[in-house]
Design a protein around this motif. Structure first.
Motif, PDB file in Angstrom:
ATOM      1  N   ALA A  95     106.438  81.524  19.190  1.00 13.92           N
ATOM      2  CA  ALA A  95     105.651  80.489  19.671  1.00 13.92           C
ATOM      3  C   ALA A  95     104.518  79.905  19.855  1.00 13.92           C
ATOM      4  CB  ALA A  95     106.446  80.854  21.974  1.00 13.92           C
ATOM      5  N   LYS A  96     104.642  79.501  20.593  1.00 11.76           N
ATOM      6  CA  LYS A  96     102.950  78.956  20.107  1.00 11.76           C
ATOM      7  C   LYS A  96     101.966  80.111  20.870  1.00 11.76           C
ATOM      8  CE  LYS A  96      99.509  74.805  21.216  1.00 11.76           C
ATOM      9  NZ  LYS A  96      98.882  75.420  22.975  1.00 11.76           N
ATOM     10  N   ASN A  97     100.601  79.985  19.657  1.00 10.05           N
ATOM     11  CA  ASN A  97      99.578  80.844  20.172  1.00 10.05           C
ATOM     12  C   ASN A  97     100.826  82.461  20.818  1.00 10.05           C
ATOM     13  OD1 ASN A  97      97.082  80.607  19.520  1.00 10.05           O
ATOM     14  ND2 ASN A  97      96.643  80.111  21.236  1.00 10.05           N
ATOM     15  N   THR A  98     102.025  82.513  20.407  1.00  7.32           N
ATOM     16  CA  THR A  98     102.534  84.163  20.216  1.00  7.32           C
ATOM     17  C   THR A  98     102.716  84.711  19.102  1.00  7.32           C
ATOM     18  OG1 THR A  98     102.780  83.273  22.796  1.00  7.32           O
ATOM     19  CG2 THR A  98     103.751  85.301  21.927  1.00  7.32           C
ATOM     20  N   PHE A  99     102.678  85.638  19.052  1.00 11.33           N
ATOM     21  CA  PHE A  99     103.157  86.504  17.464  1.00 11.33           C
ATOM     22  C   PHE A  99     103.539  87.639  17.921  1.00 11.33           C
ATOM     23  CE2 PHE A  99     100.187  83.455  16.358  1.00 11.33           C
ATOM     24  CZ  PHE A  99     100.025  82.850  15.622  1.00 11.33           C
ATOM     25  N   ILE A 100     105.109  87.520  16.850  1.00 15.16           N
ATOM     26  CA  ILE A 100     105.174  89.339  17.631  1.00 15.16           C
ATOM     27  C   ILE A 100     104.964  90.309  15.740  1.00 15.16           C
ATOM     28  CG2 ILE A 100     107.249  90.653  17.287  1.00 15.16           C
ATOM     29  CD1 ILE A 100     107.916  88.386  19.416  1.00 15.16           C
ATOM     30  N   LEU A 101     104.411  91.573  16.383  1.00 12.40           N
ATOM     31  CA  LEU A 101     103.749  91.992  15.345  1.00 12.40           C
ATOM     32  C   LEU A 101     105.077  93.160  15.077  1.00 12.40           C
ATOM     33  CD1 LEU A 101     102.215  93.538  13.460  1.00 12.40           C
ATOM     34  CD2 LEU A 101     100.817  94.790  15.178  1.00 12.40           C
ATOM     35  N   GLU A 102     105.811  93.047  14.176  1.00 11.75           N
ATOM     36  CA  GLU A 102     107.811  94.070  13.748  1.00 11.75           C
ATOM     37  C   GLU A 102     107.209  95.173  13.512  1.00 11.75           C
ATOM     38  OE1 GLU A 102     109.337  91.704  11.209  1.00 11.75           O
ATOM     39  OE2 GLU A 102     110.051  90.462  12.717  1.00 11.75           O
ATOM     40  N   THR A 375     114.751  83.439  24.146  1.00 11.14           N
ATOM     41  CA  THR A 375     114.389  83.791  23.010  1.00 11.14           C
ATOM     42  C   THR A 375     114.438  83.245  21.564  1.00 11.14           C
ATOM     43  OG1 THR A 375     112.328  85.345  24.082  1.00 11.14           O
ATOM     44  CG2 THR A 375     112.253  85.012  21.495  1.00 11.14           C
ATOM     45  N   PHE A 376     116.017  84.027  22.111  1.00 11.36           N
ATOM     46  CA  PHE A 376     117.163  83.504  21.189  1.00 11.36           C
ATOM     47  C   PHE A 376     117.630  81.809  21.001  1.00 11.36           C
ATOM     48  CE2 PHE A 376     121.158  83.727  19.216  1.00 11.36           C
ATOM     49  CZ  PHE A 376     120.763  83.858  17.944  1.00 11.36           C
ATOM     50  N   GLU A 377     117.662  81.626  21.837  1.00 10.82           N
ATOM     51  CA  GLU A 377     117.793  80.060  22.173  1.00 10.82           C
ATOM     52  C   GLU A 377     116.788  78.632  21.606  1.00 10.82           C
ATOM     53  OE1 GLU A 377     121.278  81.346  25.574  1.00 10.82           O
ATOM     54  OE2 GLU A 377     119.150  80.277  25.828  1.00 10.82           O
ATOM     55  N   ALA A 378     115.543  79.599  22.032  1.00 14.92           N
ATOM     56  CA  ALA A 378     114.711  78.852  21.501  1.00 14.92           C
ATOM     57  C   ALA A 378     113.967  79.228  20.034  1.00 14.92           C
ATOM     58  CB  ALA A 378     113.138  79.044  21.663  1.00 14.92           C
ATOM     59  N   SER A 379     114.278  80.141  19.295  1.00 11.03           N
ATOM     60  CA  SER A 379     113.878  80.312  18.263  1.00 11.03           C
ATOM     61  C   SER A 379     114.638  80.938  17.226  1.00 11.03           C
ATOM     62  CB  SER A 379     112.408  81.199  18.143  1.00 11.03           C
ATOM     63  OG  SER A 379     112.368  81.986  18.966  1.00 11.03           O
ATOM     64  N   ASN A 380     115.811  81.612  17.852  1.00 12.31           N
ATOM     65  CA  ASN A 380     116.962  82.158  16.956  1.00 12.31           C
ATOM     66  C   ASN A 380     116.284  83.500  16.433  1.00 12.31           C
ATOM     67  OD1 ASN A 380     119.014  81.683  16.289  1.00 12.31           O
ATOM     68  ND2 ASN A 380     118.399  81.457  13.514  1.00 12.31           N
ATOM     69  N   TYR A 381     115.603  84.290  16.701  1.00 18.65           N
ATOM     70  CA  TYR A 381     114.611  85.348  17.256  1.00 18.65           C
ATOM     71  C   TYR A 381     115.364  86.268  18.639  1.00 18.65           C
ATOM     72  CZ  TYR A 381     110.970  88.754  15.549  1.00 18.65           C
ATOM     73  OH  TYR A 381     110.824  90.112  15.070  1.00 18.65           O
ATOM     74  N   LEU A 382     115.677  87.437  17.074  1.00 13.83           N
ATOM     75  CA  LEU A 382     115.940  88.727  18.180  1.00 13.83           C
ATOM     76  C   LEU A 382     115.618  90.010  18.669  1.00 13.83           C
ATOM     77  CD1 LEU A 382     119.796  89.597  16.878  1.00 13.83           C
ATOM     78  CD2 LEU A 382     119.451  88.545  19.350  1.00 13.83           C
ATOM     79  N   LEU A 383     115.010  89.433  19.868  1.00  6.83           N
ATOM     80  CA  LEU A 383     114.625  90.588  20.695  1.00  6.83           C
ATOM     81  C   LEU A 383     114.999  92.085  20.483  1.00  6.83           C
ATOM     82  CD1 LEU A 383     112.771  88.266  23.060  1.00  6.83           C
ATOM     83  CD2 LEU A 383     111.077  89.702  20.329  1.00  6.83           C
ATOM     84  N   ASP A 384     114.169  93.344  20.867  1.00 11.34           N
ATOM     85  CA  ASP A 384     114.744  94.894  21.251  1.00 11.34           C
ATOM     86  C   ASP A 384     114.306  94.465  22.884  1.00 11.34           C
ATOM     87  OD1 ASP A 384     113.766  97.589  22.103  1.00 11.34           O
ATOM     88  OD2 ASP A 384     112.379  95.909  20.925  1.00 11.34           O
ATOM     89  N   ALA A 421     124.532  91.906  24.820  1.00 10.27           N
ATOM     90  CA  ALA A 421     125.084  91.681  26.467  1.00 10.27           C
ATOM     91  C   ALA A 421     124.142  90.463  26.957  1.00 10.27           C
ATOM     92  CB  ALA A 421     125.053  92.564  27.247  1.00 10.27           C
ATOM     93  N   ALA A 422     122.820  90.220  26.185  1.00  9.86           N
ATOM     94  CA  ALA A 422     122.310  89.351  26.239  1.00  9.86           C
ATOM     95  C   ALA A 422     122.905  88.025  25.748  1.00  9.86           C
ATOM     96  CB  ALA A 422     120.351  89.945  26.445  1.00  9.86           C
ATOM     97  N   SER A 423     122.660  88.522  24.114  1.00  2.79           N
ATOM     98  CA  SER A 423     122.357  87.138  23.334  1.00  2.79           C
ATOM     99  C   SER A 423     123.894  86.080  22.494  1.00  2.79           C
ATOM    100  CB  SER A 423     121.027  87.598  22.537  1.00  2.79           C
ATOM    101  OG  SER A 423     122.551  88.836  22.335  1.00  2.79           O
ATOM    102  N   GLY A 424     124.937  87.571  22.624  1.00  2.50           N
ATOM    103  CA  GLY A 424     125.926  87.095  22.163  1.00  2.50           C
ATOM    104  C   GLY A 424     126.552  87.431  20.813  1.00  2.50           C
ATOM    105  N   VAL A 425     124.906  88.076  19.847  1.00  3.76           N
ATOM    106  CA  VAL A 425     125.251  88.806  19.508  1.00  3.76           C
ATOM    107  C   VAL A 425     125.048  90.395  19.018  1.00  3.76           C
ATOM    108  CG1 VAL A 425     123.437  88.133  16.785  1.00  3.76           C
ATOM    109  CG2 VAL A 425     123.574  86.611  18.227  1.00  3.76           C
TER     110      VAL A 425
END
Ligand SMILES: Cc1ncc(COP(=O)(O)O)c(C=O)c1O
Ligand SMILES: N[C@@H](CCOP(=O)(O)O)C(=O)O
Length: 465
Positions: A95-102, A375-384, A421-425
């Motif tokens: 997202a704008k100015n937000t990063f995930i450090l994997e 997050t999945f709907e907005a950026s197609n990114y699956l979070l744990d 359960a949260a994302s359907g994926v």
């Protein structure tokens, strides 16, 4: 470099002894006597280094010359060659100015691999040089155990005993601990919660007769080397976003306070970190403490982010040591209060010092579910679910000018039920872990009873005298 105990009554140790000691003999945690310093120009010169080279640069001052530099460099390179991403810990913008450090590209898909792969090699090296063996114990709410078993499994200088709360870890996490074929690995399901498991580990260290008899060592973040190794990815991510010429904030899903304490250490070493944001789940003891000044334990709730279902947050002791001006007597008073009544109140000036560096927030199970979905709907990114708790808390601390890095502490495939359960994926395990869910399990179930657990360990540890 020397290491001192937060409780001030244990011997001062060099690096190798501090690594083998785990918990200090006075029940405290080892910290470096002083923080190594990097100037802005030294940090600028780290730009563009590959992760292992950066790790060598950032970590070498902690060794005090005790491990020959070429050996250390070899161990670091071997440790990070086990990761399946070239960058080791890549940064992804969500997202704008937000990063995930994997941090989940290691062998067991959680951030614990980053430190554990190095710690196992360091311990092995020190033990081999000394011709010694050690008995390693570790408590886990799910991720430390698997990472430790992967890193130590099959090493002939150590026997490793991992205590996990029976029925309270995810199926993937459990199988990462119970399907090892290595003969030096022992997985124990303890009838209790994570705090019971961690209590057993600390009680074993504080039973000096037992500790010496089996040459006890620890791999939880009570071990300084765990925190040390985790400092590096604060540097790698901040450098990618413009440090030292630009401040960066971090939000960290927090349980035992080890990961976020590594961020505090990075700041002490000169990295321009603006805010360190503690993200908790419903087990919000740290968020409550920051808001009220009182650290008060209450029951543990089972959540969809089980690795953060913790009340006794070990490394908070390291922060109290710092906030009190390294006053071991104050730390002892707080820890006695915790032991006797399950609570203590932080002095006003110390609380102010903590609040000057840290913010905190809580994400409920419902918040975690909605954050995974959104997050999945907005950026197609699956979070744990652990990372999702932090993404939720980070949103409340976002800034237009300072980038926010959220630590992505686990791969979603470790927690498929909550993620689906949260994302359907359904988040599939990577192909190289394909056999995990059908491999035969091997573990023992024990009550949360110190004597019984010590007997179990003594009978199986090769270092037992
Ligand atoms: C996936 C995950 N996220 C976050 C945490 C919390 O990290 P720490 O205990 O260092 O605060 C843990 C457990 O340690 C974890 O396994
Ligand atoms: N969340 C951890 C708990 C143990 O933490 P540690 O960092 O002190 O080893 C886990 O997943 O086991």
């Amino acid at each position: 470099m020397q290491y001192v105990s937060t409780r001030g009554e244990a011997p001062v140790l060099g690096f190798s002894d501090a690594v083998l000691a785990g918990l200090a003999r006075d029940g405290g945690l080892y910290v470096p006597r002083e923080w190594p310093q990097f100037s802005a120009s030294e940090i600028r010169a780290m730009r563009g280094l590959a992760y292992p080279d950066l790790a060598i640069r950032v970590l070498s001052p902690f060794l005090g010359g005790e491990i020959a530099q070429p050996v250390f460099e070899r161990l670091v390179r071997q440790a990070y060659s086990t990761f399946r991403h070239d960058a080791v810990c890549p940064l992804v913008q969500t997202a704008k100015n937000t990063f995930i450090l994997e941090l989940f590209h290691g062998p067991t898909l959680a951030f614990k691999d980053v430190a554990m792969q190095l710690l196992a090699r360091l311990m092995d090296h020190v033990l081999a040089e000394r011709g010694q063996h050690a008995t390693i114990v570790g408590a886990t709410s799910g991720d430390t155990g698997g990472a430790a078993i992967d890193a130590f499994g099959g090493r002939n200088r150590t026997d490793i005993f991992i205590f996990f709360p029976h029925g309270k870890v995810s199926p993937v996490q459990q199988r990462q601990m119970t399907t090892s074929r290595a003969t030096n690995v022992h997985a124990l399901a303890i009838e209790g919660n994570f705090d019971d498991c961690q209590g057993l580990v600390k009680d074993m260290f504080n039973d000096h007769g037992f500790r010496d008899r089996v040459s006890l060592s620890g791999v939880n973040s009570i071990n300084w080397a765990r925190i040390m190794a985790q400092i590096v990815y604060y540097f790698s991510s901040a450098l990618s976003l413009g440090a030292p010429d630009r401040p960066i904030s971090f939000t960290v899903p927090t349980g035992n306070f080890g990961d976020i304490f590594a961020g505090y250490a990075a700041k002490k070493m000169g990295l321009p970190i603006e805010r360190l944001v503690i993200a908790t789940n419903d087990n919000d003891i740290l968020a409550r403490t920051l808001s009220t000044g009182e650290y008060r334990t209450k029951g543990v709730f089972a959540t969809t982010s089980p690795s953060m279902d913790i009340q006794v947050s070990s490394n908070f002791e390291r922060l109290l040591f710092e906030a009190s001006g390294r006053n071991a007597e104050t730390v002892r008073r707080y820890m006695n209060g915790l032991k006797q009544s399950g609570a203590f109140t932080i002095e006003a000036d110390e609380l102010a010092r903590i609040r000057a560096e840290f913010d905190a927030g809580r994400a409920t199970v419902g918040n975690v579910t909605s954050t995974i979905r959104a997050t999945f709907e907005a950026s197609n990114y699956l979070l744990d679910p652990h990372t999702a708790a932090a993404v939720r808390v980070a949103a409340a601390h976002a800034s237009d000018t300072v980038p926010m890095v959220v630590l992505g502490t686990a791969h979603p495939a470790k927690f498929p039920a909550a993620v689906e359960a949260a994302s359907g994926v359904f988040p599939a395990l990577p192909a190289w872990l394909g056999g995990l869910m059908t491999a035969e399990e091997k573990y023992s179930v024990l009550p949360s009873d110190l004597k019984m657990v010590e007997d179990y360990v003594s009978r199986r540890a090769r270092a037992a005298r």
